[in-house]
Scaffold this active site. Structure first.
Site, PDB file in Angstrom:
ATOM      1  N   ARG A 147       3.886  10.330  -8.438  1.00 26.95           N
ATOM      2  CA  ARG A 147       2.896   9.281  -9.372  1.00 26.95           C
ATOM      3  C   ARG A 147       3.454   9.505 -10.711  1.00 26.95           C
ATOM      4  NH1 ARG A 147      -3.267   7.135  -9.094  1.00 26.95           N
ATOM      5  NH2 ARG A 147      -1.864   5.895  -7.304  1.00 26.95           N
ATOM      6  N   HIS A 200       3.774  -0.143  -6.912  1.00 25.68           N
ATOM      7  CA  HIS A 200       2.893   0.627  -6.205  1.00 25.68           C
ATOM      8  C   HIS A 200       3.111   0.253  -4.660  1.00 25.68           C
ATOM      9  CE1 HIS A 200      -0.327   3.032  -5.195  1.00 25.68           C
ATOM     10  NE2 HIS A 200      -1.438   2.730  -5.675  1.00 25.68           N
ATOM     11  N   GLN A 238       0.392   0.968  -1.802  1.00 25.54           N
ATOM     12  CA  GLN A 238      -0.604   0.133  -1.953  1.00 25.54           C
ATOM     13  C   GLN A 238      -0.457  -1.301  -1.072  1.00 25.54           C
ATOM     14  OE1 GLN A 238      -4.123   1.077  -3.590  1.00 25.54           O
ATOM     15  NE2 GLN A 238      -4.392  -0.805  -2.263  1.00 25.54           N
ATOM     16  N   ASP A 295      -7.264  -6.153  -9.918  1.00 31.54           N
ATOM     17  CA  ASP A 295      -7.061  -4.715 -10.314  1.00 31.54           C
ATOM     18  C   ASP A 295      -7.821  -4.634 -11.743  1.00 31.54           C
ATOM     19  OD1 ASP A 295      -6.138  -2.124 -10.530  1.00 31.54           O
ATOM     20  OD2 ASP A 295      -4.239  -2.756 -10.968  1.00 31.54           O
ATOM     21  N   CYS A 340      -7.477  -2.800  -5.135  1.00 26.87           N
ATOM     22  CA  CYS A 340      -6.752  -1.421  -4.932  1.00 26.87           C
ATOM     23  C   CYS A 340      -7.689  -0.412  -5.015  1.00 26.87           C
ATOM     24  CB  CYS A 340      -5.670  -1.388  -5.413  1.00 26.87           C
ATOM     25  SG  CYS A 340      -5.751  -1.581  -7.439  1.00 26.87           S
ATOM     26  N   ARG A 354      -4.847   2.748   3.447  1.00 25.24           N
ATOM     27  CA  ARG A 354      -3.973   3.647   2.856  1.00 25.24           C
ATOM     28  C   ARG A 354      -3.468   4.708   3.729  1.00 25.24           C
ATOM     29  NH1 ARG A 354      -3.348   3.603  -2.865  1.00 25.24           N
ATOM     30  NH2 ARG A 354      -1.820   5.172  -2.404  1.00 25.24           N
TER      31      ARG A 354
HETATM   32  N1   CP Z   1      -5.395   2.543  -5.288  1.00 24.04           N
HETATM   33  C1   CP Z   1      -4.795   3.733  -5.868  1.00 24.04           C
HETATM   34  O1   CP Z   1      -3.943   4.026  -5.651  1.00 24.04           O
HETATM   35  O2   CP Z   1      -5.832   4.772  -6.014  1.00 24.04           O
HETATM   36  P1   CP Z   1      -5.839   6.096  -6.959  1.00 24.04           P
HETATM   37  O3   CP Z   1      -5.285   5.949  -8.011  1.00 24.04           O
HETATM   38  O4   CP Z   1      -7.160   6.793  -6.402  1.00 24.04           O
HETATM   39  O5   CP Z   1      -4.730   6.855  -6.110  1.00 24.04           O
HETATM   40  N1  NVA Z   2      -2.894  -0.571 -11.915  1.00 22.88           N
HETATM   41  C1  NVA Z   2      -3.496   0.298 -11.799  1.00 22.88           C
HETATM   42  C2  NVA Z   2      -3.675   0.996 -10.285  1.00 22.88           C
HETATM   43  C3  NVA Z   2      -4.510   2.102  -9.915  1.00 22.88           C
HETATM   44  C4  NVA Z   2      -4.255   2.578  -8.551  1.00 22.88           C
HETATM   45  C5  NVA Z   2      -2.931   1.617 -12.704  1.00 22.88           C
HETATM   46  O1  NVA Z   2      -1.668   1.719 -12.830  1.00 22.88           O
HETATM   47  O2  NVA Z   2      -3.647   2.352 -13.490  1.00 22.88           O
END
Ligand code: CP
Ligand code: NVA
Length: 307
Positions: free
Chosen positions: A105, A132, A135, A227, A267, A295
């Site tokens: 990530r 993502h 997701q 989101d 999400c 997930r």
């Molecule tokens: N939806 C999602 O990716 O959540 P987290 O940021 O908690 O991993």
């Molecule tokens: N768009 C958000 C998604 C978190 C799961 C971010 O990137 O923070």
């Protein structure tokens, strides 16, 4: 039979429609059956590098690896030498000697591409600023479970044209689901991603649109998705974004424009009173916790196939 062993999962754009549908079907099957005794990933190790916070991605990947008989290592980038300037390329080459797959990530999508170029093991995108994909796989599984189909469903994403919107748009185009992104001017999804999705949509017959008029976009929708307005890394824009997105909240007055049996997805994490009202996210049409649970199943299918 999916033939994707050893591949990376950086974006769903790299996967065929059949492969994406196959992964969703496998996730559905794995959800119904107890695979723990079979241990398909016995002895396999997943390294998980985090440069941003996470609850769902971290825990679902880790729990998933354990349930499949393998092991997962949580690697906070601040504790690694990347935090002190070791290159991504060197990190990729070193980790390839120790583990069987890397989930990362991170911020820029270039970082994950660099990692994948130099790693000799599968690299999985656990979220970048651009995409993502894990997701979106869970989102497809949830829509399929609730609506019984993906092709022909009309999904409207309300809010920021961000990483989650990009992956959902690609996923929708690949499976023949119609998708509209409803967002304020200046917060549209990346034009290149829209063009890519529209190219896939020509093959599957889905419609991919971007619309600034949110009520018009939501009219007759089967699925409404939103989101956060401020993604990780954009914290200093928060005050400004609260104003820009003010009229894009998913609330009772907006969902009244959707189909009567509309499905609400997010999400997570959510901010009640900002992108969604508490009455919608905690209401009868919301499947956000089923979605979060998925997930785990979607990633178990992915891990089993890639590793
Ligand atoms: N939806 C999602 O990716 O959540 P987290 O940021 O908690 O991993
Ligand atoms: N768009 C958000 C998604 C978190 C799961 C971010 O990137 O923070």
């Amino acid at each position: 039979k999916l033939d994707i062993q050893g591949q990376d999962m950086l974006t769903l754009a790299d996967y065929s429609s059949e492969e994406i549908i196959g992964l969703v079907e496998k996730a559905y099957e794995m959800k119904q059956t107890d695979h723990q005794a079979e241990e398909p990933l016995k002895g396999k190790i997943l390294g998980m590098i985090f440069e941003k916070s996470s609850t769902r991605t971290r825990v679902s990947f880790e729990a998933g690896m354990l349930q499949l008989g393998g092991h997962a290592l949580y690697l906070n980038s601040n504790d690694m030498q990347i935090g002190r300037g070791e290159t991504i390329a060197d990190t990729a080459k070193v980790l390839s000697n120790y583990v069987d797959g890397i989930m990362i990530r991170t911020f820029s999508h270039d970082i994950i591409e660099e990692l994948a170029t130099h790693a000799t093991i599968p690299v999985i995108n656990g979220l970048t600023d651009q995409y993502h994909p894990c997701q979106a796989l869970a989102d497809l599984l949830t829509i399929k479970e609730v609506k019984g189909q993906l092709a022909g469903i009309s999904c409207v994403y309300v809010g920021d044209g961000n990483n989650v919107a990009h992956s959902l748009m690609i996923a929708a185009a690949k499976v023949g689901m119609h998708m509209t992104i409803a967002c304020p001017k200046g917060y549209e999804p990346d034009e290149k991603v829209v063009a890519l999705a529209q190219g896939f949509a020509e093959v599957t017959g889905s419609k991919i649109l971007v619309e600034n008029d949110v009520k018009k976009a939501v009219d007759g929708a089967d699925v409404i998705y939103t989101d956060v307005w401020t993604s990780m890394g954009q914290e200093e824009e928060n005050e400004m974004r609260l104003q820009v997105f003010h009229d894009y909240q998913v609330n009772e007055s907006l969902v009244a424009c959707a189909k009567e049996d509309y499905l609400f997805l997010h999400c997570l994490p959510a901010h009640r009173g900002e992108e969604v009202s508490a009455s919608v996210i905690d209401g009868d049409h919301s499947a956000v916790f089923q979605q979060a649970g998925n997930r785990l199943h979607a990633q178990k299918a992915l891990l089993t196939e890639l590793l």
